[in-house]
Motif scaffolding. Structure first.
Motif, PDB file in Angstrom:
ATOM      1  N   THR A 424       0.830  -1.208   0.000  1.00  0.00           N
ATOM      2  CA  THR A 424       0.000   0.000   0.000  1.00  0.00           C
ATOM      3  C   THR A 424       0.866   1.260   0.000  1.00  0.00           C
ATOM      4  OG1 THR A 424      -1.689  -1.230   1.194  1.00  0.00           O
ATOM      5  CG2 THR A 424      -1.944   1.156   1.166  1.00  0.00           C
ATOM      6  N   ALA A 425       1.974   1.211   0.744  1.00  0.00           N
ATOM      7  CA  ALA A 425       2.880   2.376   0.760  1.00  0.00           C
ATOM      8  C   ALA A 425       3.464   2.625  -0.623  1.00  0.00           C
ATOM      9  CB  ALA A 425       3.998   2.146   1.771  1.00  0.00           C
ATOM     10  N   LEU A 426       3.610   1.560  -1.415  1.00  0.00           N
ATOM     11  CA  LEU A 426       4.215   1.721  -2.743  1.00  0.00           C
ATOM     12  C   LEU A 426       3.204   2.043  -3.835  1.00  0.00           C
ATOM     13  CD1 LEU A 426       6.778  -1.251  -2.789  1.00  0.00           C
ATOM     14  CD2 LEU A 426       7.112   1.089  -1.998  1.00  0.00           C
ATOM     15  N   HIS A 427       1.991   1.486  -3.717  1.00  0.00           N
ATOM     16  CA  HIS A 427       1.051   1.589  -4.841  1.00  0.00           C
ATOM     17  C   HIS A 427      -0.271   2.249  -4.514  1.00  0.00           C
ATOM     18  CE1 HIS A 427       3.795  -1.244  -6.668  1.00  0.00           C
ATOM     19  NE2 HIS A 427       3.485  -2.169  -5.798  1.00  0.00           N
ATOM     20  N   GLY A 428      -0.589   2.387  -3.232  1.00  0.00           N
ATOM     21  CA  GLY A 428      -1.913   2.893  -2.875  1.00  0.00           C
ATOM     22  C   GLY A 428      -2.903   1.752  -2.783  1.00  0.00           C
ATOM     23  N   PRO A 429      -4.015   1.944  -2.055  1.00  0.00           N
ATOM     24  CA  PRO A 429      -4.946   0.846  -1.759  1.00  0.00           C
ATOM     25  C   PRO A 429      -5.671   0.291  -2.987  1.00  0.00           C
ATOM     26  CG  PRO A 429      -5.713   2.935  -0.827  1.00  0.00           C
ATOM     27  CD  PRO A 429      -4.341   3.174  -1.364  1.00  0.00           C
ATOM     28  N   LEU A 430      -5.971   1.122  -3.978  1.00  0.00           N
ATOM     29  CA  LEU A 430      -6.746   0.642  -5.124  1.00  0.00           C
ATOM     30  C   LEU A 430      -5.962  -0.410  -5.908  1.00  0.00           C
ATOM     31  CD1 LEU A 430      -9.293   0.862  -6.836  1.00  0.00           C
ATOM     32  CD2 LEU A 430      -8.130   2.625  -8.193  1.00  0.00           C
ATOM     33  N   LYS A 431      -4.739  -0.087  -6.241  1.00  0.00           N
ATOM     34  CA  LYS A 431      -3.930  -1.025  -7.031  1.00  0.00           C
ATOM     35  C   LYS A 431      -3.665  -2.305  -6.228  1.00  0.00           C
ATOM     36  CE  LYS A 431       0.271  -1.287  -9.855  1.00  0.00           C
ATOM     37  NZ  LYS A 431       0.730  -2.562  -9.420  1.00  0.00           N
ATOM     38  N   VAL A 432      -3.441  -2.155  -4.932  1.00  0.00           N
ATOM     39  CA  VAL A 432      -3.189  -3.346  -4.104  1.00  0.00           C
ATOM     40  C   VAL A 432      -4.424  -4.251  -4.109  1.00  0.00           C
ATOM     41  CG1 VAL A 432      -2.694  -4.160  -1.755  1.00  0.00           C
ATOM     42  CG2 VAL A 432      -1.489  -2.175  -2.660  1.00  0.00           C
ATOM     43  N   GLY A 433      -5.605  -3.647  -4.002  1.00  0.00           N
ATOM     44  CA  GLY A 433      -6.858  -4.423  -4.022  1.00  0.00           C
ATOM     45  C   GLY A 433      -7.003  -5.168  -5.340  1.00  0.00           C
ATOM     46  N   LEU A 434      -6.769  -4.457  -6.464  1.00  0.00           N
ATOM     47  CA  LEU A 434      -6.918  -5.088  -7.777  1.00  0.00           C
ATOM     48  C   LEU A 434      -5.892  -6.198  -7.984  1.00  0.00           C
ATOM     49  CD1 LEU A 434      -7.561  -1.894  -9.977  1.00  0.00           C
ATOM     50  CD2 LEU A 434      -9.223  -3.659  -9.302  1.00  0.00           C
ATOM     51  N   ASP A 435      -4.643  -5.934  -7.551  1.00  0.00           N
ATOM     52  CA  ASP A 435      -3.583  -6.946  -7.690  1.00  0.00           C
ATOM     53  C   ASP A 435      -3.916  -8.195  -6.896  1.00  0.00           C
ATOM     54  OD1 ASP A 435      -1.946  -5.652  -9.399  1.00  0.00           O
ATOM     55  OD2 ASP A 435      -0.513  -4.935  -7.907  1.00  0.00           O
ATOM     56  N   THR A 436      -4.446  -7.992  -5.683  1.00  0.00           N
ATOM     57  CA  THR A 436      -4.776  -9.139  -4.822  1.00  0.00           C
ATOM     58  C   THR A 436      -5.837 -10.003  -5.501  1.00  0.00           C
ATOM     59  OG1 THR A 436      -4.303  -7.743  -2.928  1.00  0.00           O
ATOM     60  CG2 THR A 436      -5.461  -9.783  -2.468  1.00  0.00           C
ATOM     61  N   ILE A 437      -6.862  -9.339  -6.064  1.00  0.00           N
ATOM     62  CA  ILE A 437      -7.925 -10.107  -6.734  1.00  0.00           C
ATOM     63  C   ILE A 437      -7.339 -10.852  -7.933  1.00  0.00           C
ATOM     64  CG2 ILE A 437     -10.072  -9.893  -8.055  1.00  0.00           C
ATOM     65  CD1 ILE A 437     -10.685  -7.431  -6.216  1.00  0.00           C
ATOM     66  N   ALA A 438      -6.490 -10.157  -8.715  1.00  0.00           N
ATOM     67  CA  ALA A 438      -5.893 -10.786  -9.901  1.00  0.00           C
ATOM     68  C   ALA A 438      -5.075 -12.020  -9.503  1.00  0.00           C
ATOM     69  CB  ALA A 438      -5.013  -9.773 -10.630  1.00  0.00           C
ATOM     70  N   ARG A 439      -4.296 -11.901  -8.416  1.00  0.00           N
ATOM     71  CA  ARG A 439      -3.472 -13.044  -7.994  1.00  0.00           C
ATOM     72  C   ARG A 439      -4.345 -14.213  -7.529  1.00  0.00           C
ATOM     73  NH1 ARG A 439       0.153  -9.314  -4.340  1.00  0.00           N
ATOM     74  NH2 ARG A 439       1.360  -8.275  -5.927  1.00  0.00           N
ATOM     75  N   LEU A 440      -5.444 -13.874  -6.825  1.00  0.00           N
ATOM     76  CA  LEU A 440      -6.338 -14.940  -6.356  1.00  0.00           C
ATOM     77  C   LEU A 440      -6.950 -15.688  -7.538  1.00  0.00           C
ATOM     78  CD1 LEU A 440      -8.181 -13.184  -3.381  1.00  0.00           C
ATOM     79  CD2 LEU A 440      -6.669 -15.176  -3.252  1.00  0.00           C
TER      80      LEU A 440
END
Ligand SMILES: Cc1cc2nc3c(=O)[nH]c(=O)nc-3n(C[C@H](O)[C@H](O)[C@H](O)COP(=O)(O)OP(=O)(O)OC[C@H]3O[C@@H](n4cnc5c(N)ncnc54)[C@H](O)[C@@H]3O)c2cc1C
Length: 452
Positions: A424-440
Motif C-alpha cells: 500500500t505504501a508503494l502503490h496505494g490501496p486501489l492497485k493493491v486491491g486489484l492486484d490481490t484479486i488478480a493473484r487470487l
C-alpha cells in the motif's frame, strides 16, 4: 521524462541546483517506501529533487524470499520495476551499486555495470546529494565458518532464492530419472539457523517438495526419501520468541516430520553435507544458511562514518549518523540502541517500515528548517508462518503493553498485513486491491508450486 531526454542526459546528470537533492541508497523494504513518499509529495511538485540509487533493477519484498526458495511464489507476480515506480512517483532511478562516498563533496560513488557478455551498461559515476539516506539492508553473516560461502545458499536476494529453488527441482528430477535408488542425503535439505527465516522455510519446503513430487515424480517416496533438518545453535527454535511459542513451533514442525537439532553448532559445510562441532555429520544435497545478518561490507569503511562491530552504521535517535548530520541510515543497515533498551532495534521489515514513515516526516521538517525529531520504535510483535499449516506469534502492547499470543487464522491475517502495508505504501490501496484479486484468480489456473 521522455526517453529522448533521458537518453540525452549525461550519466552523472546533476539536477537543478536550486532544488534540495535527497538521495536514498537502497530500494528495499524501507528505502523504497521512503523514496516513493518523497517523490509523491516533493518530487512531483518540484519541491525537491529525489533520487534512488539501487543495484538491482527490480524490487521484491525480502520477507517473501523463503516462499520463492520453496517454490510457492512466482517472483514475476510480486516484483516491481524501479524505473516504472520512479516514473509514476516523481523520483529518479539511478541504477548502480554504491561503492564509496565523498562527504566533503557530498557525492555517492557508484560502480560500473556490465551485461552478461561483459559490455558496459552504466559507467563508474558519482551522484550529488544534500541529504543522503542509506538503506542498503543486511547480508547473511557466515561467522567465518569454513565452506558456508562455497556450499550453502543464503537468502539475501531473489536470485539466490531462485537458485536454491532450481537446485531443489533439479534434485527431484534427477532422483526421479536415475537408474539407481535414491541415495542417503540426495533429497535432504539442511537449514542452518532456526530463526524466523529458517523455520518458515522448513515448513514451506515440507509442503512444496511434496507438491513437486505429486506432479508425477512417483519414483520418489516423500516420507522415505525427503528429509528436512533444521539446525540451531541456541537451545530452542525461534529463540527470539517466548518459550511457549517456540515450543508450539517445534511441536508443529515435529508433526510435519522436520528434524530439529537444537544446541548444535556447525563447524563446516561440505559439498555433501554439514559437520557439527560435536562430530556428527548431516548428509545433505542442499544447504541453506540463515543464521544471522550483518551490515554489507561497503559500510565498514565508508568515508569515516561510524560502524558497529556487526558492520551497521551507528545512528543517533534521529537516525542521523553519528558523524554527519546530512547522512541518515535506516532499516537493517542502521544500528540504534534505544535509550530505554539494552539491545539494538532488530533487523526487521516492521522496523524499516516505521523508519521510512518517520524519515519521510523528518526530511520534510528539515526542508522547512525545523529540527529533526527522534525515532521511537514500536515492537508490534513477531509472527512465524508455517505455510498452510499454521501461523503463530506474539502481538505486543495493544492494551497492556504485554505480549498476546496468537495462532491460526488471525495470526496468518496479521502476518500478511505487513506485506499489504508495504504494498500500500508503494502503490496505494486501489492497485493493491486489484492486484490481490488478480493473484487470487490466476492462482486457480496455475500449479501451486514452481516446477521449472
Ligand atoms: C526469508 C526472510 C524472511 C523475513 N521475514 C520477516 C518477517 O516476517 N517480518 C519482518 O519484520 N522481517 C522479516 N525479514 C527481515 C526483513 O526482510 C528485513 O528486515 C527488511 O527487508 C530490511 O529492510 P531494508 O530496507 O533495511 O533492507 P532490504 O529490504 O534488504 O533492502 C536493501 C536494498 O538495498 C539494495 N542494496 C544493497 N546494497 C546496495 C549498494 N551498495 N548500493 C545500492 N543498493 C544496494 C538491495 O538491492 C536492496 O534492494 C525476513 C528476511 C528474510 C531474508
Amino acid at each position: 521524462m521522455t526517453s529522448a531526454t533521458a537518453a540525452s542526459q549525461p550519466a552523472t546528470a546533476a539536477p537543478s541546483r536550486q532544488l534540495h537533492r535527497i538521495v536514498v541508497v537502497g530500494g528495499g523494504a524501507g528505502g523504497l517506501e521512503l523514496v516513493t513518499r518523497l517523490g509523491d509529495r516533493l518530487g512531483r511538485h518540484g519541491l525537491a529533487d529525489i533520487a534512488l540509487i539501487e543495484k538491482a533493477r527490480t524490487h521484491l519484498w525480502k520477507p517473501l524470499l523463503h516462499e520463492v526458495a520453496a517454490g510457492s511464489m512466482d517472483v514475476g507476480r510480486h516484483e516491481l520495476d524501479y524505473l516504472a515506480q520512479a516514473y509514476w512517483h516523481g523520483f529518479r532511478f539511478r541504477f548502480g551499486e554504491m561503492v564509496g562516498l565523498d562527504r566533503s563533496q557530498r557525492l555517492v560513488h557508484l560502480a560500473a555495470n556490465f551485461d552478461d557478455e561483459g559490455r558496459l551498461i552504466t559507467p563508474v559515476r558519482s551522484i550529488g546529494y544534500d541529504t543522503l539516506v542509506i538503506a542498503i539492508g543486511s547480508v547473511t553473516n557466515d561467522f567465518g565458518i569454513p565452506g558456508v560461502t562455497e556450499h550453502a545458499i543464503a537468502l539475501d536476494t531473489p536470485e539466490q532464492a531462485q537458485l536454491f529453488n532450481r537446485r531443489l527441482v533439479n534434485a527431484c528430477l534427477r532422483a526421479h530419472t536415475q537408474a539407481e535408488p535414491v541415495r542417503p542425503g540426495q533429497l535432504h535439505v539442511a537449514i542452518i539457523g532456526a530463526g524466523a527465516t529458517g523455520t518458515e522455510l522448513s515448513a514451506e519446503l515440507h509442503r512444496t517438495l511434496r507438491g513437486v513430487v505429486a506432479y508425477g515424480l512417483d519414483k520418489i517416496d516423500p516420507d522415505k526419501d525427503i528429509r528436512i533438518t533444521l539446525i540451531e545453535a541456541a537451545g530452542r527454535v525461534v529463540p527470539a520468541l517466548p518459550q511457549r511459542l517456540s515450543d508450539a513451533t517445534a511441536r508443529l514442525l515435529g508433526e510435519l516430520g522436520v528434524e530439529i537439532r537444537t544446541g548444535a553448532r556447525v563447524s563446516e559445510v561440505r559439498p555433501d553435507g554439514v559437520c557439527l562441532a560435536g562430530g556428527d555429520f548431516i548428509p545433505s544435497e542442499l544447504v541453506v544458511w540463515s543464521a544471522g545478518v550483518r551490515g554489507p561490507d561497503v559500510l565498514m569503511n565508508l568515508a569515516g562514518l561510524e560502524a558497529s562491530p556487526s558492520g551497521q552504521l551507528v545512528v543517533r535517535p534521529t537516525l542521523q549518523t553519528t558523524r554527519d548530520d546530512n547522512i541518515f541510515a535506516m532499516g537493517d543497515c542502521a544500528y540504534l540502541v534505544p535509550d530505554s533498551e539494552t539491545r539494538p532495534i532488530p533487523p526487521r521489515a516492521q522496523a524499516a517500515h516505521q523508519q521510512a514513515a518517520h524519515l519521510f516526516r523528518q526530511i520534510r521538517r528539515r526542508l522547512k528548517g525545523q529540527s529533526v525529531e527522534p525515532f521511537v520504535y514500536r515492537d508490534f510483535g513477531s509472527l512465524v508462518s508455517l505455510g498452510e499449516f499454521s501461523t503463530i506469534g506474539s502481538l505486543m502492547g495493544f492494551v497492556s503493553g504485554k505480549g498476546m499470543l496468537v495462532e491460526g487464522f488471525i495470526a496468518r491475517l496479521m502476518y500478511r498485513s505487513l506485506y499489504k502495508m508495504h504494498e500500500t505504501a508503494l502503490h496505494g490501496p486501489l492497485k493493491v486491491g486489484l492486484d490481490t484479486i488478480a493473484r487470487l484468480l490466476t492462482r486457480r489456473t496455475e500449479p501451486h508450486v514452481k516446477l521449472h
